[in-house]
Scaffold this motif. Structure first.
Motif, PDB file in Angstrom:
ATOM      1  N   PRO A 115       7.341  -8.462   5.413  1.00 27.55           N
ATOM      2  CA  PRO A 115       7.132  -7.612   4.228  1.00 27.55           C
ATOM      3  C   PRO A 115       8.429  -7.046   3.666  1.00 27.55           C
ATOM      4  O   PRO A 115       8.469  -6.661   2.490  1.00 27.55           O
ATOM      5  N   PHE A 116       9.493  -6.992   4.468  1.00 29.28           N
ATOM      6  CA  PHE A 116      10.773  -6.522   3.955  1.00 29.28           C
ATOM      7  C   PHE A 116      11.378  -7.515   2.964  1.00 29.28           C
ATOM      8  O   PHE A 116      12.289  -7.173   2.225  1.00 29.28           O
ATOM      9  N   ASN A 117      10.863  -8.753   2.976  1.00 31.75           N
ATOM     10  CA  ASN A 117      11.333  -9.770   2.034  1.00 31.75           C
ATOM     11  C   ASN A 117      10.457  -9.852   0.784  1.00 31.75           C
ATOM     12  O   ASN A 117      10.594 -10.781  -0.008  1.00 31.75           O
ATOM     13  N   SER A 118       9.547  -8.897   0.641  1.00 31.86           N
ATOM     14  CA  SER A 118       8.662  -8.874  -0.522  1.00 31.86           C
ATOM     15  C   SER A 118       9.091  -7.745  -1.465  1.00 31.86           C
ATOM     16  O   SER A 118      10.033  -7.011  -1.204  1.00 31.86           O
ATOM     17  N   ARG A 119       8.369  -7.619  -2.565  1.00 35.54           N
ATOM     18  CA  ARG A 119       8.684  -6.569  -3.542  1.00 35.54           C
ATOM     19  C   ARG A 119       8.127  -5.214  -3.130  1.00 35.54           C
ATOM     20  O   ARG A 119       8.437  -4.205  -3.760  1.00 35.54           O
ATOM     21  N   ILE A 120       7.301  -5.189  -2.098  1.00 35.59           N
ATOM     22  CA  ILE A 120       6.672  -3.942  -1.661  1.00 35.59           C
ATOM     23  C   ILE A 120       7.320  -3.487  -0.361  1.00 35.59           C
ATOM     24  O   ILE A 120       7.193  -4.150   0.677  1.00 35.59           O
ATOM     25  N   ASP A 121       8.030  -2.386  -0.395  1.00 32.46           N
ATOM     26  CA  ASP A 121       8.690  -1.841   0.784  1.00 32.46           C
ATOM     27  C   ASP A 121       7.623  -1.341   1.766  1.00 32.46           C
ATOM     28  O   ASP A 121       6.830  -0.457   1.420  1.00 32.46           O
ATOM     29  N   PRO A 122       7.593  -1.862   2.991  1.00 31.16           N
ATOM     30  CA  PRO A 122       6.542  -1.424   3.917  1.00 31.16           C
ATOM     31  C   PRO A 122       6.774  -0.056   4.534  1.00 31.16           C
ATOM     32  O   PRO A 122       5.828   0.569   5.018  1.00 31.16           O
ATOM     33  N   LEU A 123       8.006   0.446   4.501  1.00 25.40           N
ATOM     34  CA  LEU A 123       8.295   1.689   5.209  1.00 25.40           C
ATOM     35  C   LEU A 123       7.503   2.886   4.682  1.00 25.40           C
ATOM     36  O   LEU A 123       6.978   3.681   5.480  1.00 25.40           O
ATOM     37  N   PRO A 124       7.355   3.080   3.366  1.00 22.96           N
ATOM     38  CA  PRO A 124       6.510   4.192   2.895  1.00 22.96           C
ATOM     39  C   PRO A 124       5.054   4.031   3.327  1.00 22.96           C
ATOM     40  O   PRO A 124       4.365   5.035   3.583  1.00 22.96           O
ATOM     41  N   ILE A 125       4.584   2.788   3.427  1.00 29.10           N
ATOM     42  CA  ILE A 125       3.203   2.540   3.863  1.00 29.10           C
ATOM     43  C   ILE A 125       3.065   2.886   5.340  1.00 29.10           C
ATOM     44  O   ILE A 125       2.150   3.611   5.744  1.00 29.10           O
ATOM     45  N   TRP A 126       3.987   2.370   6.145  1.00 37.49           N
ATOM     46  CA  TRP A 126       3.915   2.634   7.584  1.00 37.49           C
ATOM     47  C   TRP A 126       4.223   4.087   7.906  1.00 37.49           C
ATOM     48  O   TRP A 126       3.787   4.613   8.931  1.00 37.49           O
ATOM     49  N   GLY A 127       4.974   4.749   7.020  1.00 39.86           N
ATOM     50  CA  GLY A 127       5.298   6.150   7.257  1.00 39.86           C
ATOM     51  C   GLY A 127       4.070   7.050   7.259  1.00 39.86           C
ATOM     52  O   GLY A 127       4.115   8.169   7.774  1.00 39.86           O
ATOM     53  N   LYS A 128       2.964   6.553   6.698  1.00 37.46           N
ATOM     54  CA  LYS A 128       1.718   7.320   6.680  1.00 37.46           C
ATOM     55  C   LYS A 128       0.923   7.156   7.974  1.00 37.46           C
ATOM     56  O   LYS A 128      -0.076   7.853   8.174  1.00 37.46           O
ATOM     57  N   LYS A 129       1.357   6.225   8.829  1.00 32.80           N
ATOM     58  CA  LYS A 129       0.650   6.024  10.092  1.00 32.80           C
ATOM     59  C   LYS A 129       0.794   7.262  10.969  1.00 32.80           C
ATOM     60  O   LYS A 129       1.845   7.914  10.999  1.00 32.80           O
ATOM     61  N   THR A 130      -0.252   7.577  11.687  1.00 30.73           N
ATOM     62  CA  THR A 130      -0.202   8.718  12.594  1.00 30.73           C
ATOM     63  C   THR A 130       0.235   8.310  13.999  1.00 30.73           C
ATOM     64  O   THR A 130       0.509   9.160  14.835  1.00 30.73           O
ATOM     65  N   CYS A 131       0.306   6.990  14.251  1.00 30.71           N
ATOM     66  CA  CYS A 131       0.666   6.518  15.584  1.00 30.71           C
ATOM     67  C   CYS A 131       2.180   6.341  15.703  1.00 30.71           C
ATOM     68  O   CYS A 131       2.914   6.382  14.722  1.00 30.71           O
ATOM     69  N   ASP A 132       2.635   6.139  16.929  1.00 27.15           N
ATOM     70  CA  ASP A 132       4.038   5.823  17.191  1.00 27.15           C
ATOM     71  C   ASP A 132       4.252   4.337  16.926  1.00 27.15           C
ATOM     72  O   ASP A 132       3.496   3.493  17.398  1.00 27.15           O
ATOM     73  N   TRP A 133       5.298   3.993  16.156  1.00 30.22           N
ATOM     74  CA  TRP A 133       5.538   2.592  15.865  1.00 30.22           C
ATOM     75  C   TRP A 133       7.035   2.298  15.745  1.00 30.22           C
ATOM     76  O   TRP A 133       7.849   3.180  15.508  1.00 30.22           O
ATOM     77  N   GLY A 134       7.356   1.022  15.946  1.00 31.94           N
ATOM     78  CA  GLY A 134       8.723   0.551  15.783  1.00 31.94           C
ATOM     79  C   GLY A 134       8.697  -0.862  15.225  1.00 31.94           C
ATOM     80  O   GLY A 134       7.650  -1.519  15.192  1.00 31.94           O
ATOM     81  N   VAL A 135       9.857  -1.343  14.788  1.00 31.41           N
ATOM     82  CA  VAL A 135       9.977  -2.668  14.174  1.00 31.41           C
ATOM     83  C   VAL A 135      11.195  -3.376  14.747  1.00 31.41           C
ATOM     84  O   VAL A 135      12.263  -2.768  14.904  1.00 31.41           O
ATOM     85  N   GLY A 136      11.030  -4.665  15.035  1.00 30.84           N
ATOM     86  CA  GLY A 136      12.138  -5.491  15.489  1.00 30.84           C
ATOM     87  C   GLY A 136      12.320  -6.690  14.587  1.00 30.84           C
ATOM     88  O   GLY A 136      11.340  -7.221  14.054  1.00 30.84           O
ATOM     89  N   MET A 137      13.559  -7.131  14.397  1.00 32.36           N
ATOM     90  CA  MET A 137      13.867  -8.267  13.533  1.00 32.36           C
ATOM     91  C   MET A 137      14.481  -9.400  14.347  1.00 32.36           C
ATOM     92  O   MET A 137      15.500  -9.216  15.015  1.00 32.36           O
TER      93      MET A 137
END
Length: 266
Positions: free
Chosen positions: A200-222
């Protein structure tokens, strides 16, 4: 998924979808479709094919458990359940993991049918089979790690949700090249290929604001690779290291704290 096109009618391909749209065949909520007699017959045939394909590599595994294969039957670490896209992938990953790290391997609906509307209808039925097998072998526990790549991602996601509902545990959910459809509220670590069209980082929609609404603990690896090449070296080494990093942090009761890990060396 093995190509950049999907088809809702089995014969008419649709244009390549962005990382959010391509998973639209997966319901956003846990939903059991009542199968017609014809669909049940196709599901049963698909399961038979899944088991037949599994038999080709079963000799390399330590044990068969229902529809699953067990690799690395050590007991130093809690086992990892992973839903792969084919049966060659677990063999490749298991060889990279420590012998003390048990790996229970399953495969996605990609091995059951090539019809997209049936993958949608079969989805929770396949999850149910894996959940029943895990329960029969006493593998539902508070330190569970549940993962999946590509079409195995939504299987892992539904399984994590249903384990939490059934047992009250919060498994660590690991996914590769899958943008989550459901709202699992337990610890989550998402991996994507840096050059993948599924990222999703390669799309026009930034996922970070979407994931920032999650209430759980999360991380991302590339991973420094593109879709379809993660089980080849050197990407396979990166995948192994991310799995170990995320699992060991989870077992140590650590948090990911919405961390973006672009390079990892263990």
């Amino acid at each position: 998924m093995t190509s950049n096109t999907v088809s809702n009618s089995d014969s008419k391909p649709m244009p390549a979808l962005n990382p959010y749209e391509r998973w639209g065949y997966i319901p956003k909520l846990i939903r059991f479709f009542e199968l017609t007699d014809k669909e049940q017959g196709e599901f049963d045939v698909g399961i038979s094919k899944l088991l037949s394909d599994r038999s080709k590599i079963a000799k390399y595994a330590a044990q068969t458990c229902g529809e699953l294969l067990l690799f690395n039957p050590g007991n130093s670490n809690p086992p990892i359940f992973w839903c792969f896209n084919n049966w060659s992938e677990p063999l490749l990953l298991a060889r990279q993991l420590p012998e003390s790290q048990p790996l229970f391997a399953a495969v996605s609906a990609h091995q059951v049918t090539n019809k997209w509307h049936l993958k949608r209808r079969f989805h929770e039925h396949l999850v149910s089979r894996y959940l029943e097998t895990l329960e029969e072998h006493n593998l539902l526990h508070s330190s569970m790690v549940i993962g999946g790549n590509c079409q195995g991602g939504p299987i892992a996601e539904s399984l994590a949700i249903r384990v939490k509902e059934k047992k009250g545990h919060q498994p660590l959910l690991l996914t590769l090249d899958y943008v989550h459809r459901k709202q699992y509220d337990g610890p989550t670590f998402m991996m994507f290929g840096k050059y993948s069209s599924y990222n999703p980082f390669n799309s026009r929609i930034d996922p970070l604001p979407i994931w920032g609404k999650k209430t759980c603990d999360w991380g991302v690896g590339m991973l420094d690779e593109t879709h379809g090449r993660y089980f080849r070296e050197p990407a396979l080494f990166e995948l192994r290291d991310y799995i170990r990093f995320a699992a060991e942090r989870y077992w140590a009761k650590g948090a990911f704290s919405q961390e973006l890990v672009e390079c990892l060396s263990l």
